[in-house]
Design an enzyme around this catalytic site. Structure first.
Site, short mmCIF file in Angstrom:
data_model
loop_
_atom_site.label_atom_id
_atom_site.label_comp_id
_atom_site.label_asym_id
_atom_site.label_seq_id
_atom_site.Cartn_x
_atom_site.Cartn_y
_atom_site.Cartn_z
N ASN A 12 0.88 -1.16 0.00
CA ASN A 12 0.00 0.00 0.00
C ASN A 12 0.92 1.22 0.00
OD1 ASN A 12 -1.80 2.03 0.53
ND2 ASN A 12 -2.72 1.07 2.33
N ARG A 95 -2.49 -2.04 -3.57
CA ARG A 95 -3.70 -1.25 -3.40
C ARG A 95 -3.59 -0.06 -4.35
NH1 ARG A 95 -5.16 3.08 1.16
NH2 ARG A 95 -7.31 3.41 0.52
N HIS A 184 -12.63 2.99 -0.28
CA HIS A 184 -12.67 1.96 0.76
C HIS A 184 -13.38 0.70 0.26
CE1 HIS A 184 -12.75 5.32 4.07
NE2 HIS A 184 -11.52 4.88 3.91
N ARG A 245 -11.71 15.55 7.38
CA ARG A 245 -12.50 15.98 6.23
C ARG A 245 -13.92 16.34 6.65
NH1 ARG A 245 -10.86 10.81 3.44
NH2 ARG A 245 -8.82 11.24 2.56
N GLU A 388 -8.24 -5.24 5.05
CA GLU A 388 -8.06 -4.90 3.63
C GLU A 388 -6.88 -5.65 3.02
OE1 GLU A 388 -8.56 -0.78 5.13
OE2 GLU A 388 -9.24 -0.36 3.11
#
Ligand code: ADP
Length: 406
Positions: A12, A95, A184, A245, A388
């Site tokens: 990743n 990823r 996601h 965010r 993940e």
């Protein structure tokens, strides 16, 4: 054939970091995990944990670029007898954040695939360039090995047009690939399937609302294993209140700030992505610290918590309506897996929808997938730890296993 290639390295790659895991897909065990951070600075750090025996190791000092970072990782793995030159390594799974509409499945990386990931840079300016660098670096290290891209957007490509399109001029939207992509996806795919398994059902039989609440946060509505709506959009900014965010906001706030505050597009980008959400509301983005402050009577922390939960509740209601019938609501990621007060507050008052949380079950701490709704509840409420990396490794191995072991 003497040895079967069953290991997958998952990478990743961020702009200044690389997270990695080496897994053996015979039984999905993790052999090593680690990360390299602050790449390109004098204070780079590599933390490597061998899981098949051996001590956690850490080194600090300049690591100039991604190539040097991956070589350092390869050295650490070799030190544990898990070198990347091993015939047991089947593939490297990457990823990749943005796959646009084209990549609906994990994909073996070719020059053409790289070119398309590159064409998506304008819609993922922070992520795709780092992912491309990570792939190039890994290709240089093992040019003979299949490299697989697993896209964060792929699971959401099943979203129907009414959920995926913004109500703006169609020509403008299409010319600039403006639509809702969602992110996601690897986590939403994994957790929706794991939730079905927890209920003892096939994914095709259940409708699940997945709430991935990490530092970034997103919700998705999954009907019979297919995503039908998700809260992130063209970028990860849309939707839930996140660590830094804003999530949903009237787009006119941006031109208002340009006109009345003289802010540039880049400044507003930073404001909404890095200085908003929980951190903008109360100065902290760690839910543990926010809860400590709430418990100590801090009003700003309480308002931040309440705004976070209010938005979450709105999405649960919205996705309930989108799905029509809901079998489970699943909480996952750092906040979802650990913050019992968030789960309790988000579900509170939804009894008419068949949703409730059992206080005793909600308070239990565990790394296992579990139900927190009262026994016999019409709709299950679950905590389902996401994974993940395992999902990327699985998808990667599935794609290459026959080819590499032919
Ligand atoms: P990322 O989006 O970076 O992958 P994670 O899924 O690891 O994030 O979630 C990180 C967030 O989870 C932290 O910022 C913190 O708010 C929250 N978190 C982690 N552990 C706990 C805990 N024990 N209680 C409450 N919140 C937690």
């Amino acid at each position: 054939m003497t040895r079967t290639a069953t290991r997958v390295l998952v990478l990743n790659s961020g702009s200044s970091s690389v997270k990695y895991q080496l897994l053996d897909m015979r039984d999905s065990t993790r052999l090593a995990v680690g990360l390299v951070e602050r790449i390109g600075e004098s204070t780079s750090r590599l933390v490597h944990t061998p899981l098949a025996g051996g001590e956690k190791r850490e080194r600090t000092g300049a690591i100039a670029d991604h190539s040097a970072a991956l070589k350092a990782v390869a050295d650490e793995l070799a030190h544990d007898g898990l070198g990347l030159d091993s015939p047991e390594l089947a593939a490297i799974g990457h990823r990749v954040v943005h796959g646009g509409l084209r990549f609906t499945e994990p994909t073996v990386i070719t020059d053409e695939v790289m070119a398309e990931i590159g064409r998506l840079v304008p819609v993922a300016p922070l992520h795709n360039p780092a992912n491309i660098t990570g792939i190039r670096t890994a290709q240089a290290l093992r040019p003979d090995l299949p490299q697989v891209a697993v896209f964060d957007t792929a699971f959401h490509t099943t979203m129907p047009e009414p959920a995926a399109r913004y109500a703006i001029d169609v020509e403008t939207a299409d010319a600039h690939r403006i639509r809702r992509y969602g992110f996601h996806g690897t986590s939403h795919a994994y957790v929706s399937r794991a939730t079905a398994a927890l209920l003892g059902k096939d994914p095709s039989e259940v409708n699940v609302i997945v709430l991935h609440l990490g530092n970034g946060a997103s919700a998705s509505a999954v009907a019979g294993g297919r995503c039908v709506d998700t809260s992130m959009g063209l970028t990860p900014l849309e939707g839930l209140v996140m660590g830094t965010r804003s999530g949903d906001i009237d787009p006119a706030v941006t031109f208002h700030l340009m006109r009345v505050a003289g802010m540039s597009a880049d400044e507003i980008d930073v404001l909404l992505n890095k200085k908003s959400g929980l951190v903008g509301l109360c100065g902290d983005n760690d839910m543990r610290e926010i809860r400590r402050r709430v418990d100590a009577g801090d009003e700003r922390a309480k308002l931040a918590f309440d705004i976070y939960v209010h938005r979450l509740k709105k999405y649960i209601g919205a996705y309930y309506a989108v799905l029509g019938r809901v079998d489970a609501v699943a909480f996952t990621a750092g906040v979802g897996e650990n913050a019992a007060p968030v789960r309790e507050a988000a579900i509170a008052g939804l009894e008419q929808l068949g949703l409730a949380v059992d206080a005793g079950l909600n308070a239990v701490r565990s790394d296992e997938a579990r139900l927190i709704s009262p026994h016999g509840a019409r709709v299950a409420v679950a905590v389902v730890p996401t994974d993940e990396e395992l999902e990327i490794a699985r998808q990667t191995f599935e794609l290459v296993r026959e080819r590499v072991n032919a």
